[in-house]
Design a protein around this motif. Structure first.
Motif, PDB file in Angstrom:
ATOM      1  N   ILE A  67       0.859  -1.191   0.000  1.00 36.41           N
ATOM      2  CA  ILE A  67       0.000   0.000   0.000  1.00 36.41           C
ATOM      3  C   ILE A  67       0.893   1.237   0.000  1.00 36.41           C
ATOM      4  N   VAL A  68       0.659   2.148  -0.927  1.00 40.28           N
ATOM      5  CA  VAL A  68       1.489   3.350  -1.032  1.00 40.28           C
ATOM      6  C   VAL A  68       0.608   4.594  -1.025  1.00 40.28           C
ATOM      7  N   GLN A  69       1.183   5.708  -0.588  1.00 41.77           N
ATOM      8  CA  GLN A  69       0.514   7.003  -0.661  1.00 41.77           C
ATOM      9  C   GLN A  69       0.843   7.621  -2.011  1.00 41.77           C
ATOM     10  N   THR A  70      -0.185   7.961  -2.790  1.00 41.91           N
ATOM     11  CA  THR A  70       0.041   8.456  -4.147  1.00 41.91           C
ATOM     12  C   THR A  70       0.059   9.979  -4.252  1.00 41.91           C
ATOM     13  N   ILE A 124      -4.724  11.511   2.760  1.00 38.97           N
ATOM     14  CA  ILE A 124      -3.852  10.379   2.464  1.00 38.97           C
ATOM     15  C   ILE A 124      -4.538   9.600   1.341  1.00 38.97           C
ATOM     16  N   GLU A 125      -4.033   9.725   0.132  1.00 36.76           N
ATOM     17  CA  GLU A 125      -4.582   9.000  -1.007  1.00 36.76           C
ATOM     18  C   GLU A 125      -3.778   7.717  -1.173  1.00 36.76           C
ATOM     19  N   LEU A 126      -4.450   6.600  -0.955  1.00 32.56           N
ATOM     20  CA  LEU A 126      -3.791   5.304  -0.920  1.00 32.56           C
ATOM     21  C   LEU A 126      -4.083   4.496  -2.179  1.00 32.56           C
ATOM     22  N   GLU A 127      -3.148   3.646  -2.529  1.00 28.25           N
ATOM     23  CA  GLU A 127      -3.338   2.745  -3.660  1.00 28.25           C
ATOM     24  C   GLU A 127      -2.642   1.420  -3.366  1.00 28.25           C
ATOM     25  N   ILE A 128      -3.315   0.330  -3.716  1.00 27.68           N
ATOM     26  CA  ILE A 128      -2.707  -0.991  -3.606  1.00 27.68           C
ATOM     27  C   ILE A 128      -1.947  -1.276  -4.902  1.00 27.68           C
ATOM     28  N   ARG A 129      -0.734  -1.731  -4.769  1.00 25.41           N
ATOM     29  CA  ARG A 129       0.074  -2.084  -5.935  1.00 25.41           C
ATOM     30  C   ARG A 129       0.507  -3.551  -5.849  1.00 25.41           C
TER      31      ARG A 129
END
Length: 239
Positions: A67-70, A124-129
């Motif tokens: 999980i990263v903050q974009t 905090i805009e999160l995205e699963i990679r």
């Protein structure tokens, strides 16, 4: 049955990961609006739990989730270590994972009450990679947003559920209700009208007590003109 078996075989070799989504507007959606305003002033941390789900089978091992903050570095972006505990921090890194023998997990996002939140909101805009354990789900379910602040936030249900009992929303009024009625469950749809009426009566009584016992009483007339000629924007008055 043949289609279901084919899907199962595909997920067994290619498990995918996504943020969980509720149905019909219930359950986890795609964002959380958080405010420290509803918490005691001395509380410096709070945790938002974000659920992720596997499309596939459980395994005998722990599987980390990437999980990263974009929006890092962008305007109003939350800063790890300042506004929240980063996902690579030793405090939480072990929990950013799917446990063994499981296909879901609740990931902790620990929010920090930085002084900057008294004046604004941070996102905090999160995205699963993808990683060595999971491929990606559809794009819409790979993203999640958390907004945090320490400013007063008008509850989404106020006009529908509370305006008739508490009147027009205001930051000072909300402060008074939380601190002098001890009530903050504004999003509870199961509270019945008799109890709401009780809270309304109690609020008016407590306001009278507050004004009688404090050297600086709360203004009860939102249309009163003060020394600067402007009407009060922060009054507390109940229907």
């Amino acid at each position: 049955m043949a289609c279901e078996r084919q899907d199962a075989l595909m997920y067994e070799s290619n498990p995918r990961i996504a943020f969980a989504r509720g149905d019909n507007g219930k359950g986890q959606q795609d964002s959380v609006l958080h405010s420290f305003y509803l918490l005691p002033e001395g509380q410096k941390r709070d945790t938002v739990w974000v659920e992720v789900a596997v499309m596939g089978f459980s395994e005998d091992e722990v599987r980390p989730v990437n999980i990263v903050q974009t929006n890092a570095g962008k305007e109003n972006a939350a800063v790890p270590g300042t506004h929240y505990v980063g996902f690579d921090d030793p405090e939480v890194v072990a929990q950013v994972a799917i446990p063994a023998h499981a296909v879901t997990a609740r990931i902790p996002v620990i929010l920090l009450r930085d002084p900057s939140l008294e004046l604004g909101k941070k996102r905090i805009e999160l995205e699963i990679r993808a990683n060595d354990y999971f491929q990606l789900s559809v794009n819409a379910n790979r993203k999640f947003m958390i907004q945090t602040t320490a400013m007063a936030e008008k509850p989404e249900s106020w006009d529908k559920r509370w305006k008739i009992n508490f009147g027009v929303w205001g930051a000072r009024k909300m402060w008074f209700i939380i601190n002098y009625l001890g009530f903050d469950d504004f999003e509870n749809a199961n509270i019945e009208s008799p109890y709401k009426k009780y809270l309304q009566v109690k609020a008016k009584s407590r306001l009278v007590e507050y004004n009688a016992s404090h050297e600086e009483p709360l203004c009860e007339d939102p249309y009163k003109h003060h020394e600067n000629g402007e009407t009060c924007k922060n009054c507390v008055v109940f229907p």
